[in-house]
Design a protein around this motif. Sequence first.
Motif, mmCIF file in Angstrom:
data_model
loop_
_atom_site.group_PDB
_atom_site.id
_atom_site.type_symbol
_atom_site.label_atom_id
_atom_site.label_comp_id
_atom_site.label_asym_id
_atom_site.label_seq_id
_atom_site.Cartn_x
_atom_site.Cartn_y
_atom_site.Cartn_z
ATOM 1 N N LEU A 30 -10.936 -3.261 -9.487
ATOM 2 C CA LEU A 30 -10.713 -4.397 -10.247
ATOM 3 C C LEU A 30 -11.662 -5.333 -9.518
ATOM 4 N N ALA A 31 -12.439 -6.211 -10.112
ATOM 5 C CA ALA A 31 -13.394 -7.166 -9.512
ATOM 6 C C ALA A 31 -12.684 -8.027 -9.017
ATOM 7 N N LYS A 32 -13.013 -8.923 -7.877
ATOM 8 C CA LYS A 32 -12.261 -10.140 -7.408
ATOM 9 C C LYS A 32 -12.264 -11.182 -8.172
ATOM 10 N N LEU A 95 4.094 -12.459 -7.522
ATOM 11 C CA LEU A 95 3.557 -11.619 -6.547
ATOM 12 C C LEU A 95 2.605 -10.469 -7.432
ATOM 13 N N LEU A 96 1.563 -10.206 -7.021
ATOM 14 C CA LEU A 96 0.593 -9.237 -7.772
ATOM 15 C C LEU A 96 0.613 -7.925 -6.869
ATOM 16 N N THR A 97 0.844 -6.487 -7.438
ATOM 17 C CA THR A 97 0.720 -5.441 -6.681
ATOM 18 C C THR A 97 -0.169 -4.387 -7.783
ATOM 19 N N ALA A 98 -0.529 -3.575 -6.886
ATOM 20 C CA ALA A 98 -1.162 -2.421 -7.688
ATOM 21 C C ALA A 98 -0.238 -1.201 -8.150
ATOM 22 N N ALA A 99 0.998 -1.315 -7.222
ATOM 23 C CA ALA A 99 2.209 -0.401 -7.591
ATOM 24 C C ALA A 99 2.141 -0.083 -8.755
ATOM 25 N N LYS A 100 2.452 1.290 -8.960
ATOM 26 C CA LYS A 100 2.731 1.800 -10.296
ATOM 27 C C LYS A 100 4.150 1.417 -10.987
#
Length: 116
Positions: A30-32, A95-100
């Motif tokens: 993911l690009a910043k 709240l953002l997370t990459a968690a599946k």
Amino acid sequence: MSVRVRRIYEPPEAEDGVRVLVDRLWPRGLAKDAAHVDEWPKALTPSTELRRWYHAGEGSYEEFARRYEAELTEPEAAELLDRLRASARGATVTLLTAAKSPEQSHAAVLACLLQE
């Protein structure tokens, strides 16, 4: 106050309000500039040891949540949590997370704490 939990890989929405990345590591692939993150308080994220323990499958989500809440009482994390709580008053915080499975992640624990 409105607190949302979303995967960072989902496209931003107008309803997101302040977008806060709550992962210690930047999400892969993911690009910043594409993430549209307003804040990234790394001290609010689970410690590396706790994260590795949980991902190794050594304990339950409930035990992980208990240990994570204990980590959030440390001075730097507690200060950041208070600041996030203050910014969530009268506004939407996502709240953002990459968690599946965000509903079984530290982001869900944070969301509950912010809504108390």
